[in-house]
Design a protein around this motif. Structure first.
Motif, mmCIF file in Angstrom:
data_model
loop_
_atom_site.group_PDB
_atom_site.id
_atom_site.type_symbol
_atom_site.label_atom_id
_atom_site.label_comp_id
_atom_site.label_asym_id
_atom_site.label_seq_id
_atom_site.Cartn_x
_atom_site.Cartn_y
_atom_site.Cartn_z
ATOM 1 N N VAL A 103 0.849 -1.200 0.000
ATOM 2 C CA VAL A 103 0.000 0.000 0.000
ATOM 3 C C VAL A 103 0.882 1.247 0.000
ATOM 4 C CG1 VAL A 103 -1.597 1.349 1.459
ATOM 5 C CG2 VAL A 103 -2.043 -1.079 1.031
ATOM 6 N N LYS A 104 1.901 1.222 0.845
ATOM 7 C CA LYS A 104 2.814 2.367 0.936
ATOM 8 C C LYS A 104 3.484 2.614 -0.425
ATOM 9 C CE LYS A 104 6.375 4.140 3.943
ATOM 10 N NZ LYS A 104 7.521 3.796 4.739
ATOM 11 N N GLU A 105 3.942 1.530 -0.998
ATOM 12 C CA GLU A 105 4.640 1.609 -2.293
ATOM 13 C C GLU A 105 3.711 2.184 -3.372
ATOM 14 O OE1 GLU A 105 5.932 -1.814 -5.476
ATOM 15 O OE2 GLU A 105 5.847 -2.370 -3.363
ATOM 16 N N LEU A 106 2.482 1.678 -3.414
ATOM 17 C CA LEU A 106 1.548 2.111 -4.459
ATOM 18 C C LEU A 106 1.083 3.549 -4.261
ATOM 19 C CD1 LEU A 106 -0.553 -1.114 -5.052
ATOM 20 C CD2 LEU A 106 0.903 0.057 -6.694
ATOM 21 N N LEU A 107 0.965 3.943 -2.995
ATOM 22 C CA LEU A 107 0.589 5.345 -2.748
ATOM 23 C C LEU A 107 1.670 6.270 -3.278
ATOM 24 C CD1 LEU A 107 -1.062 5.151 0.794
ATOM 25 C CD2 LEU A 107 -2.165 5.848 -1.329
ATOM 26 N N GLU A 108 2.903 5.814 -3.209
ATOM 27 C CA GLU A 108 4.004 6.604 -3.772
ATOM 28 C C GLU A 108 3.930 6.605 -5.296
ATOM 29 O OE1 GLU A 108 7.828 5.436 -2.217
ATOM 30 O OE2 GLU A 108 7.106 5.950 -0.206
ATOM 31 N N VAL A 109 3.629 5.443 -5.855
ATOM 32 C CA VAL A 109 3.541 5.319 -7.313
ATOM 33 C C VAL A 109 2.481 6.270 -7.872
ATOM 34 C CG1 VAL A 109 2.827 3.747 -9.164
ATOM 35 C CG2 VAL A 109 4.430 2.968 -7.425
ATOM 36 N N VAL A 110 1.351 6.369 -7.192
ATOM 37 C CA VAL A 110 0.286 7.247 -7.714
ATOM 38 C C VAL A 110 0.365 8.644 -7.098
ATOM 39 C CG1 VAL A 110 -1.275 5.349 -8.289
ATOM 40 C CG2 VAL A 110 -1.424 6.402 -6.032
ATOM 41 N N ASP A 111 1.469 8.912 -6.434
ATOM 42 C CA ASP A 111 1.741 10.236 -5.876
ATOM 43 C C ASP A 111 0.686 10.683 -4.857
ATOM 44 O OD1 ASP A 111 3.281 12.464 -5.601
ATOM 45 O OD2 ASP A 111 2.416 13.554 -7.292
ATOM 46 N N LEU A 112 0.305 9.771 -3.979
ATOM 47 C CA LEU A 112 -0.690 10.133 -2.967
ATOM 48 C C LEU A 112 -0.186 9.842 -1.542
ATOM 49 C CD1 LEU A 112 -4.035 8.896 -4.596
ATOM 50 C CD2 LEU A 112 -3.415 11.247 -4.119
ATOM 51 N N SER A 113 1.107 9.680 -1.402
ATOM 52 C CA SER A 113 1.660 9.358 -0.071
ATOM 53 C C SER A 113 1.291 10.417 0.955
ATOM 54 C CB SER A 113 3.175 9.262 -0.139
ATOM 55 O OG SER A 113 3.532 8.192 -0.943
ATOM 56 N N ALA A 114 1.300 11.659 0.497
ATOM 57 C CA ALA A 114 1.038 12.749 1.434
ATOM 58 C C ALA A 114 -0.418 12.743 1.916
ATOM 59 C CB ALA A 114 1.367 14.083 0.763
ATOM 60 N N CYS A 115 -1.290 12.082 1.153
ATOM 61 C CA CYS A 115 -2.728 12.084 1.502
ATOM 62 C C CYS A 115 -3.173 10.731 2.032
ATOM 63 C CB CYS A 115 -3.566 12.436 0.281
ATOM 64 S SG CYS A 115 -3.000 13.874 -0.580
ATOM 65 N N ALA A 116 -2.226 9.897 2.444
ATOM 66 C CA ALA A 116 -2.562 8.518 2.836
ATOM 67 C C ALA A 116 -3.622 8.456 3.920
ATOM 68 C CB ALA A 116 -1.306 7.810 3.303
ATOM 69 N N SER A 117 -3.585 9.403 4.838
ATOM 70 C CA SER A 117 -4.541 9.317 5.953
ATOM 71 C C SER A 117 -5.757 10.216 5.763
ATOM 72 C CB SER A 117 -3.826 9.642 7.256
ATOM 73 O OG SER A 117 -3.182 10.879 7.122
ATOM 74 N N LYS A 118 -5.846 10.850 4.591
ATOM 75 C CA LYS A 118 -7.017 11.704 4.339
ATOM 76 C C LYS A 118 -8.193 10.870 3.856
ATOM 77 C CE LYS A 118 -5.008 16.187 3.391
ATOM 78 N NZ LYS A 118 -4.673 17.156 2.361
ATOM 79 N N LYS A 119 -9.383 11.302 4.220
ATOM 80 C CA LYS A 119 -10.571 10.542 3.817
ATOM 81 C C LYS A 119 -10.831 10.689 2.315
ATOM 82 C CE LYS A 119 -12.945 10.197 8.139
ATOM 83 N NZ LYS A 119 -14.126 10.342 8.919
ATOM 84 N N LEU A 120 -11.298 9.619 1.722
ATOM 85 C CA LEU A 120 -11.509 9.613 0.269
ATOM 86 C C LEU A 120 -12.559 10.643 -0.154
ATOM 87 C CD1 LEU A 120 -11.444 5.802 -0.557
ATOM 88 C CD2 LEU A 120 -9.645 7.460 -0.885
ATOM 89 N N LYS A 121 -13.497 10.935 0.755
ATOM 90 C CA LYS A 121 -14.537 11.888 0.365
ATOM 91 C C LYS A 121 -13.976 13.294 0.147
ATOM 92 C CE LYS A 121 -16.203 12.533 5.090
ATOM 93 N NZ LYS A 121 -17.258 12.163 6.008
ATOM 94 N N THR A 122 -12.769 13.533 0.646
ATOM 95 C CA THR A 122 -12.164 14.862 0.443
ATOM 96 C C THR A 122 -11.318 14.903 -0.830
ATOM 97 O OG1 THR A 122 -10.169 14.334 1.707
ATOM 98 C CG2 THR A 122 -12.033 15.198 2.961
ATOM 99 N N PHE A 123 -11.189 13.777 -1.513
ATOM 100 C CA PHE A 123 -10.317 13.697 -2.693
ATOM 101 C C PHE A 123 -10.989 14.303 -3.933
ATOM 102 C CE2 PHE A 123 -7.054 10.067 -1.897
ATOM 103 C CZ PHE A 123 -6.758 10.611 -0.658
#
Lengths: 402, 290
Positions: B113-133
Motif C-alpha cells: 500500500v505504501k509503495e503504491l501510494l508513492e507510485v500514484v503520488d498520494l503518499s502525502a494524503c494517505a490518511s485523508k478521507k476519500l470523500k475529500t479527494f
C-alpha cells in the motif's frame, strides 16, 4: 479475520454508529439507571410528581432496605400483619418521610389481591390503610386460590392448567421477603423497555451494513477480488453481530454496574412472586434478571440478523432504517388490535416480545403440548434472526452483480 | 500467459451488447476503442467474471475463468468505469481493506500500500478521507487498488478520466512498464492515450471488433482517407454538415479543415498524414470532437 476487523472498524467509525451508541448509553445508563435510581424513581417523594423527588436516591434506597429488613426473612401471616400494622401507624401519623421507606406498592397490592372481601368500596383509601391486620391470614392458600381463579377466568383449563399448576408447585414456599421495589423496577420496567430502546439505536447502527454498500457502488470491486463478495459478506455479517453484542455489552456493564452501586445485591434470592403473586415460574430475582438479559441479548442477535436482511433488500440506508424500525414498532403498535393468538405470534419476532412474560401464565400449544411462553420467546427470535442471515447474503450477492 | 475470448456474446433481451467476439491476448497493452454503447464495458465486465456471457467463454491459460473462480480473481486487477469507494475511509484504509479482500497478508499489504501510494503520488494524503479527494485523486486510488495484487491480467475501464495531463503521462508510463510482461486491457475515449501506450488496438463497434492491430497498422488503414482543405470561413459550417471534419483551424480569413473521407472531398483538398484519431472518426463519424 483481517477483513472482519477492517469491516468492524468501519462500522464503528460511522458517525451514525458513534452518535447512536452514545445516545443509547446516555438514555439507558444515565437516564434509565443512574438518574432513575438517584432521582426520579427512588429519590424520596415530596408528594408531587416523580421529577420533583429529592436527589437522594442512594440514601433513600438504603433507608428502604433497612426498613424492610425489620420484616425480612420468611414471609408469614404474622410478618405481613406486622408490616400492615406499621404501615397503618405511619399513615396515621401522616409521616411522609417514613412512608417513603415502606414497600408502598407491592405490600398494598398483596392485601388488595388476597383479601378482596375486606375491601370497603366506599373508602377512598388503600385497603392496607384500614384493614384489620389480624384478619390477614392464610396468605399462601389465598395465593393458590387467586392463581386458580385467574386461570379459570383466562380460560386456561385442562392440560394447560395442569401444566401451569405443576410449574407453580416447584415455587418454594414460604417466600422470602426483602425490599421489593428495586427488583420490581429492574424486572418489571427497565429490562422490558431495554429491548425497545435498543431497537432504535441498533437499527441506526446496522442499517448501513449492506444498504450503504449499494450507495457506495463498490460491487464491481468486491466481485473481482480473490476473496470476493462471500468473504466480504461474512465479514459484514460478523461485524454487524459483533457490533450488536458490543452495544449490548456496554449497556449490560452500565446497567448492572449502576444497579450494584445503588441497589446492591440484597434480595437477589427472593422469589419473583414477591413482584407478581400469581407468577408460576420457580425463579428468584437473580435468575429472573439473568433471564431478562439473556432474553434481550438473544433478541438483539436475532434483530441484528433481521436488520441486516432488510439492509440487503433496501437501496438506501434510510429505507433500511425505516424497515428495521417498522419490524419492531409496527407489531407493537398493532398488537393490541389483534386476536390473542396473533399477539402471541408477533411476540416471537426479535425484540417484540417482553422478558416480563416470566411473570405471566402465557403458553404456546405446539402439537398438543403446552410450552411456557418464555421458553419460546427466548429461542425463536434468535433463530428467526440468524435464519435471515443466509438470505441477506444471497440478496446482497444478487444485487452486487447488477 | 494468454487470455482468450472465444465467441463471446452478451444479449440483454433482444439487444446484443457483445456479438461473437474472439481474440487471443498475450502480454502487452491492449487499447479498447469504441464509441459510447459499443459494448466495451460489457466486454470488460465479462472479462472480469462479473457478467456471465450469453454465449462463448473467456479462457485464461486455457482454463475457463468461470471455473477458475477465485484462482482467476487472484491474478486479476480491475478498475471499473463507475469506480465505487468508501467515502469515510482514508486512502490507506481503503487500500488495506481491498488488500484483505484480495487475500494479501497484512504484513505484505502494508508495504504494498505504501509503495503504491508513492507510485500514484498520494503518499502525502494517505490518511485523508476519500470523500475529500478530487476526481483525479480518486481515480489514482482506483489505479492503485487495481495494482495491489500485482495482477497478471489488468482491466482498466476509462482509467485516465479525470486525470490532468501530468497525471496522465505518469499513468501511461506506469502502464506501459507494467504491460511488458502482463496483460493490460484498457478502454478509453482518449485516443492519444491508446496511441501512446497500446501495443495493440481493438476497435469496437456495435458489439464487435471492427479492426484489430498495432497502432501503426491501424493508422495505415486510415492512410489515404485524411484530407486537408482550406476554405473561406463562411463555408466551414456547410463542410461540417456534409463531411466528417476531424479538425478545424483558423488561418487568417480562411479555415483549414481536416476531413475524413474515402474520396477526395474537393479539388483543392490535399492528402494529410493519418492518425489513430482519424481512424476512430472514420469508424464513428457521429463521434466528432474527440
Amino acid at each position: 479475520m483481517e477483513l472482519f476487523w477492517l469491516e468492524h472498524k468501519r462500522l464503528w467509525k460511522r458517525k451514525s454508529t458513534q452518535i447512536s451508541v452514545l445516545l443509547c448509553l446516555i438514555y439507558v445508563v444515565v437516564f434509565g439507571s443512574i438518574l432513575s435510581y438517584q432521582w426520579f424513581t427512588f429519590g424520596s417523594s415530596t408528594g408531587y410528581n416523580s421529577f420533583r423527588n429529592r436527589f437522594d436516591g442512594y440514601a433513600s434506597i438504603r433507608a428502604c432496605q433497612q426498613y424492610a429488613g425489620q420484616f425480612g426473612g420468611v414471609l408469614t401471616d404474622e410478618a405481613l400483619q406486622e408490616m400492615v400494622r406499621d404501615y397503618q401507624s405511619i399513615t396515621d401519623r401522616d409521616d411522609m418521610d417514613e412512608m417513603n421507606k415502606t414497600d408502598r406498592y407491592k405490600v398494598p397490592s398483596w392485601v388488595s389481591q388476597l383479601y378482596p372481601e375486606l375491601n370497603h368500596p366506599q373508602d377512598y383509601r388503600l385497603e392496607i390503610s384500614y384493614v384489620e391486620p389480624e384478619k390477614l391470614t392464610g396468605f399462601y392458600e389465598r395465593r393458590q386460590k387467586i392463581l386458580e381463579d385467574f386461570l379459570a377466568i383466562s380460560d386456561q383449563t385442562g392440560e394447560e392448567r395442569e401444566y401451569l399448576l405443576k410449574m407453580n408447585e416447584k415455587v418454594e414456599q414460604p417466600f422470602r421477603y426483602q425490599w421489593t421495589e428495586g427488583w420490581n423496577v429492574i424486572l418489571g420496567s427497565n429490562l422490558p423497555e431495554l429491548g425497545m430502546v435498543m431497537t432504535l439505536f441498533l437499527t441506526i447502527s446496522l442499517a448501513p451494513v449492506f444498504a450503504g454498500e449499494w450507495h457506495d457502488r463498490t460491487g464491481p470491486l468486491l466481485l473481482t477480488t480473490k476473496n470476493g463478495w462471500k468473504e466480504a459478506a461474512r465479514a459484514k455479517i460478523c461485524s454487524g453481530l459483533a457490533l450488536a453484542v458490543e452495544i449490548f455489552g456496554l449497556i449490560l456493564v452500565g446497567g448492572v454496574g449502576s444497579q450494584l452501586f445503588f441497589l446492591g445485591t440484597e434480595g437477589w434470592d427472593m422469589p419473583i412472586q414477591m413482584i407478581k403473586l400469581i407468577a408460576v415460574a420457580p425463579m428468584n430475582m437473580l435468575q429472573a434478571e439473568i433471564f431478562g438479559y439473556v432474553f434481550v441479548f438473544l433478541g438483539v442477535i436475532g434483530y441484528a440478523g433481521l436488520v441486516m436482511l432488510l439492509s440487503s433488500c433496501a437501496k438506501s440506508t434510510f429505507a433500511a432504517l425505516l424497515l428495521g424500525l417498522s419490524a419492531v414498532y409496527l407489531p407493537l403498535a398493532v398488537s393490541e388490535y389483534l386476536p390473542f393468538w396473533a399477539q402471541k405470534a408477533l411476540d416471537l419476532l426479535p425484540l417484540v416480545g417482553s422478558p416480563a412474560d416470566i411473570f405471566r401464565t402465557n403458553t404456546f400449544c405446539i402439537f398438543g403440548k403446552y410450552v411456557w411462553s418464555p421458553y419460546l420467546l427466548i429461542i425463536v427470535p434468535v433463530l428467526l434472526g440468524l435464519g435471515c442471515v443466509p438470505f441477506a447474503v444471497r440478496r446482497w450477492a444478487r444485487r452486487m452483480r447488477r | 500467459m494468454e487470455l482468450s475470448l472465444d465467441r463471446l456474446s452478451k444479449h440483454y433481451g433482444s439487444k446484443i451488447a457483445v456479438d461473437q467476439v474472439s481474440a487471443v491476448l498475450g502480454p502487452g497493452v491492449y487499447g479498447l476503442l469504441g464509441a459510447n454503447g459499443a459494448g466495451k464495458t460489457t466486454l470488460m465486465r465479462m472479462l472480469c467474471g462479473i457478467l456471465e456471457p450469453t454465449a462463448g467463454e473467456v479462457l485464461f491459460d486455457g482454463k475457463s475463468i468461470a471455473e477458475m473462480g477465485a484462482g482467476y480473481r487472484n491474478v486479476l486487477g480491475y478498475l471499473p468505469q463507475d469506480f465505487g469507494y468508501y467515502p469515510g475511509d482514508s486512502a490507506e484504509e481503503f487500500l488495506m481493506y481491498l488488500s484483505a479482500l484480495k487475500g494479501i497478508p497484512r504484513h505484505i499489504a502494508k508495504g504494498r500500500v505504501k509503495e503504491l501510494l508513492e507510485v500514484v503520488d498520494l503518499s502525502a494524503c494517505a490518511s485523508k478521507k476519500l470523500k475529500t479527494f478530487s476526481g483525479g485523486m480518486k481515480q489514482r486510488i482506483g489505479i492503485a487498488q487495481a495494482l495491489l495484487n500485482k495482477p497478471e491480467v489488468m482491466i482498466l475501464d476509462e482509467p485516465t478520466a479525470g486525470l490532468d495531463p501530468r497525471e496522465r503521462v505518469r499513468f501511461r508510463n506506469l502502464i506501459s512498464d507494467y504491460g511488458e510482461n502482463k496483460i493490460v486491457i484498457l478502454s478509453t475515449h482518449i485516443v492519444s492515450d491508446i496511441e501512446a501506450i497500446a501495443d495493440e488496438v481493438l476497435l469496437m463497434k456495435k458489439g464487435s471488433f471492427v479492426q484489430k492491430g498495432t497502432v501503426s497498422e491501424l493508422i495505415d488503414k486510415a492512410r489515404g482517407k485524411v484530407w486537408e482543405l482550406t476554405v473561406p470561413s463562411s463555408q466551414a459550417h456547410s463542410w461540417q454538415k456534409k463531411a466528417t471534419v476531424a479538425n478545424l483551424r483558423h488561418e487568417g480569413e480562411d479555415v483549414v479543415l481536416r476531413i475524413i473521407s474515402d474520396h477526395k472531398p474537393d479539388e483543392g483538398a490535399i492528402r494529410a498524414e493519418a492518425s489513430l484519431e482519424d481512424l476512430y472518426l472514420y469508424y464513428f463519424p457521429a463521434e466528432k470532437g474527440v
